[in-house]
Enzyme design. Structure first.
Site, mmCIF file in Angstrom:
data_model
loop_
_atom_site.group_PDB
_atom_site.id
_atom_site.type_symbol
_atom_site.label_atom_id
_atom_site.label_comp_id
_atom_site.label_asym_id
_atom_site.label_seq_id
_atom_site.Cartn_x
_atom_site.Cartn_y
_atom_site.Cartn_z
ATOM 1 C CB THR A 1 -0.887 -0.005 1.258
ATOM 2 O OG1 THR A 1 -1.670 -1.189 1.230
ATOM 3 C CG2 THR A 1 -1.775 1.211 1.314
ATOM 4 N N GLY B 1 2.529 -2.733 8.179
ATOM 5 C CA GLY B 1 2.645 -3.299 9.519
ATOM 6 C C GLY B 1 4.043 -3.814 9.788
ATOM 7 C CD GLU C 1 -5.491 -8.582 3.453
ATOM 8 O OE1 GLU C 1 -5.248 -8.482 2.246
ATOM 9 O OE2 GLU C 1 -4.611 -8.595 4.336
#
Lengths: 615, 615
Positions: A69, A108, A373
């Site tokens: 992303t 993350g 997702e």
């Protein structure tokens, strides 16, 4: 860290490790290393890369994350701006972030933890873009853990929840990375000829996403079950007001779970926890069965993802069906669980707002599931696209090859005669009514698109409804099928199965009356049936399920320390626990302040450290 | 503190002070002192008590809070357990908390700040309980700020939001308080005769609650407007995917606000902000008009609140109407605003989850509004009760005295003939259809209660629906009326009014199609009308309002520093601001950690203090 240490000490298998992670119920800094980084290195690396990256990562010698992303680009992977340009002179790649919006974002484990990253970047070869490809890149020094030169990396700051995870950003300034950085199992660049090596097919990628989404559906059931457990136990303890119809002179207040206005909020959610669980489970079974059938024959990268979201290169018809249903169910399940948790929190009244309820933080941590997702609102287009395609094939007279085309052709063959479903008397008819409504909406949407030539954008709202209708059908069907399976009869006693049937009916009828207008319009049911479902059947089911409610949530078997909730304690000592935490464990009560606005000082004394040592 | 100091420095009026408090947009520790404590002392104290408590409190010499809710008792005020027993020998009261559940709980400003409290306690006189009455009690030392003997007080711990307010708990162990502690304007104990002095009537109490609830309705509009402003501005900047129908070869992604799936989520909420604003405003006008009419003649305490929630001793018919409508509107408005904020957050996609979106914390702080001042689910019973009573009077042939009885008798006179509302062509008919549906549901509920003798508890779900239907009618009607007022025409140019009409239609038609099944069942509309509203009218309105969307949210005129949102910046520099906050202002980026699980140390270095000084 402690968990990773324990993992080695006890030599846990992957499944045991996931279970331990789930039990902690908090995202940890190794979360993305243990999942996306490892899996990507293992599945997309060549044999040499597997030993170089995967094996070292499995021993925590390198710590990784998965950087896809970007600040300006989420769902649309094709739109990524980070480039990896092949340099034929030096035989290496140059990684670059051309704009601020190209900054990797939300990654993350990247903020503070990782020293490596799988970076998705546009591969540029001879001035031509070949779409996003994965590269393994070192970003921090292995010793000092400081960022490497030409790498700008950091944490993106506080979030609504999930703050135990260090989501990060990442920018490159013409960073040179070696040829072996590109994960080369399915596609690559030949360093001798400087030519691109094409992947065989794209279906495997969808396989992975389908797996992740099936997992989300199953998880949605247990996530919601935590909230329902807490709220149901508390509402069985909490007393408020006398029943208005109580005989004069009677004393004592009623448990709020006896109020139908509380039941109508909690018990359909209780039914939904089981419905989602069975649905997720059956999707997993389908996925595994399909994977086995496909064997290891396919080799594929994700290079050929189409430019818009409409194209799919599905491997088999079953896979296409599974892919589409997983999109729709992911959307519906994540929204159901997120909104359901908030309903549970409110059903706890004022105390639901306390952190000691255990619902608020859990809700805040779960929320991103709705967006990640595949955004749960965007994703429904894929379901609609698949249903339209299926409807076109059925109209052409092709033979049904799966359940979706089956229900569409059943509808088509009877559309003129209309339907007469006995939704109140027959469970089978109830399932059939859901199928009928989904099929009706599919053909309506097809008419708008193919006959009236409506713009795709003008139909997005209809598509969202269509996806929801289709997913609700699947949930109702899977719940029904699960109860009819012989294994179920073997495992559970008849009484339990009878209660589960009631939950099935409650879920189906409550959904039916909530979405009443689509059921009318498709003439699957009559106005009278809806009225009866609403005012008689659902109310009767609530009353019948009420005595089993606490036993049903107990069957999810969450231990107290996992729920971490004063309100949801198994022993019902709600008030004692709330008081203990507030009065005895609250460090704020060690601080005495000065209350007068015109005095300069703020603290008169501060003994809060004494409380911290108690925790 | 700073705010209270400024207040004196500039000698702000009460209204200016509230405005300043609103602008800070965060609950502060003096919040309950400035509102409930001061108002209660002023309105319920005798003249002597006003100078003793109110005047000193206004100068912040004493700092107070309002202690009503208990650990085990929220909505049901009659169930409070704290007792204040009159001791005829010593001529004083003994304040006591008999059980743990009697602990005062959730009391704002009590945790750390207050040294006084208005305590609601059961007055016991000669062994007889006379219901809850207000007492002013000192709880902490005026100098040391330590709790007084026989007072156990503290903070209740972390919450989902609202953590800038110190909500507290409070228990008494047979604390003796003097006779003048009891606020004695409306009721009291005569120290000579030891007799109770009865209040005249109970209507004033409902007046105050009505005022608070009207305020909540109006606030709901502006609370929601903040979220809609942020999401609308961001979605006008954010680009993602190409339009599926874009001509081949065209480049660039579309702003997500162009997608109908985003419009259908945001634009009806934009319409709702105006609808709620106009409705709250008209309730305030009604309240003030009514207050003026009643003059100062009434004197009342709240001693005579009935045992269950069904009894109301309403002063006038207008007040009863206002009280009931304020309950229903408070319920609907607070739920609309809370859920709308979450819709706005999700419409911002992934970045909505960042704290820099400015929506998350604001949402978390707003949530308790759904539960306080009457739980929004419980409260709807009061609306239903009032509507049933009104319907009975209409059935008896009594002449309509207010709008509610008016619409009920209009329905009754035409119920046999049926309705034929031109909801798509006439705005007046659209409003009438909402009135028709509310009246239909009222008479249905009455039939269940009076003819079929259904239990009150079995009807709670119907009552919730009824209240919602009635409130939606009121909002649609008030929005419509506001646009027709001559002041509106004088203040705004015709173009703006034309856009507001579109928002009115969008709000009404979107609500109508969402609640479609009730509109059918009441035969206010036909299936064909609903289908047209859904697939044609609403979609057309979205398209027409889209070009005005950014201008419309700008009209709410929130300054950037108040929104505190990277996504909602007026100048659209979304990504620059997100990056600046994450990369330059984030103290976490001053910390370097050790990533390896088998090393004992956690931090390699910590320079985060350098970032803090920048903030």
């Amino acid at each position: 860290k402690r968990l990773a240490q324990l993992r080695f000490k006890h030599a846990w298998t992957e499944e045991e490790f996931r279970m331990a992670t789930d039990l902690i119920s908090e995202p940890g800094p190794y979360g993305l290393h243990d999942s996306m980084f490892l899996i990507t290195c293992r599945d997309q690396g060549s044999d040499a890369q597997q030993s170089m990256y995967y094996e070292r990562a499995a021993k925590y010698e390198i710590i990784g994350c998965y950087a896809q992303t970007e600040l300006g680009h989420g769902s649309n992977v094709r739109g990524l701006e980070t480039t990896a340009t092949w340099n034929p002179d030096k035989k290496n790649f140059i990684l670059h972030s051309p704009h601020l919006t190209a900054s990797k974002w939300w990654i993350g484990s990247l903020g503070r933890t990782a020293n490596h990253a799988v970076v998705m970047a546009q591969l540029i070869l001879n001035g031509k873009s070949l779409g996003p490809h994965p590269f393994v890149v070192q970003i921090r020094d292995m010793e000092s853990h400081e960022p490497l030169p030409n790498v700008h990396v950091g944490d993106i700051g506080p979030k609504f929840g999930y703050n135990t995870m260090d989501n990060g950003f990442l920018l490159f300034n013409n960073l040179e990375i070696p040829h072996e950085s590109m994960l080369a199992r399915y596609s690559g660049v030949d360093p001798k000829t400087n030519k691109y090596i094409r992947p065989a097919s794209a279906s495997l990628v969808y396989g992975t996403l389908t797996f992740i989404r099936s997992n989300i559906v199953m998880q949605a059931g247990s996530v919601l079950a935590r909230g329902v457990t807490i709220a149901t136990r508390y509402c069985a303890i909490r007393r408020q007001f006398q029943d208005k119809d109580a005989p004069a002179g009677s004393v004592g207040e009623s448990p709020v779970l006896n109020y139908t206005m509380v039941q109508i909020r909690l018990l359909p959610l209780l039914a939904a926890t089981f419905a989602l669980h069975f649905t997720g489970k059956s999707m997993m079974d389908l996925y595994n069965e399909n994977k086995k059938r496909m064997g290891e024959k396919a080799t594929a990268g994700d290079a050929k993802r189409g430019p818009g979201p409409e194209e799919i290169n599905a491997g088999s018809d079953l896979l296409a069906d599974l892919h589409a249903t997983s999109c729709g169910l992911k959307s519906l399940a994540s929204i159901t669980a997120a909104e359901g948790l908030e309903v549970c929190r409110r059903a706890c009244g004022g105390h639901g707002y306390s952190s000691f309820s255990g619902i608020g933080p859990w809700y805040a941590d779960y929320l991103p599931t709705v967006s990640w997702e595949g955004d749960s609102y965007m994703l429904t287009q894929q379901v609609a696209r698949y249903l339209l395609k299926s409807a076109r094939s059925v109209l052409k007279g092709e033979k049904p090859t799966n359940d979706t085309t089956q229900i569409l052709s059943t509808y088509l063959s009877r559309a003129d005669m209309g339907a007469a479903f006995d939704v109140l008397g027959s469970d089978e008819d109830l399932v059939a009514a859901f199928a009928w409504r989904a099929a009706y909406l599919t053909f309506e949407a097809l008419k708008h698109r193919d006959e009236h030539k409506k713009a795709w954008n003008d139909l997005l709202v209809d598509f969202f409804r269509l996806s929801k209708a289709h997913s609700q059908y699947l949930i109702v069907k899977n719940f029904y099928d699960a109860l009819h399976r012989s294994e179920t009869a073997a495992e559970l006693d008849p009484e339990t199965i009878a209660v589960l049937y009631k939950l099935f009916r409650l879920y189906a009828l409550h959904t039916l009356e909530t979405e009443a207008s689509e059921f009318y319009t498709s003439s699957a049911v009559t106005v009278r049936q809806i009225q009866l479902a609403r005012s008689t059947m659902v109310m009767k089911l609530l009353q019948e399920i009420r005595p089993h409610a606490v036993r049903l949530v107990d069957s999810w078997d969450f231990p107290d320390w996992q729920l971490d909730s004063s309100l949801g304690r198994f022993d019902g000592k709600v008030y004692e626990d709330l008081f203990h935490r507030a009065s005895e464990q609250n460090p704020l009560n060690g601080i005495t302040i000065d209350p007068y606005p015109n005095n300069g000082i703020l603290f008169k004394s501060n003994q809060s450290a004494a409380y911290k040592s108690k925790l």
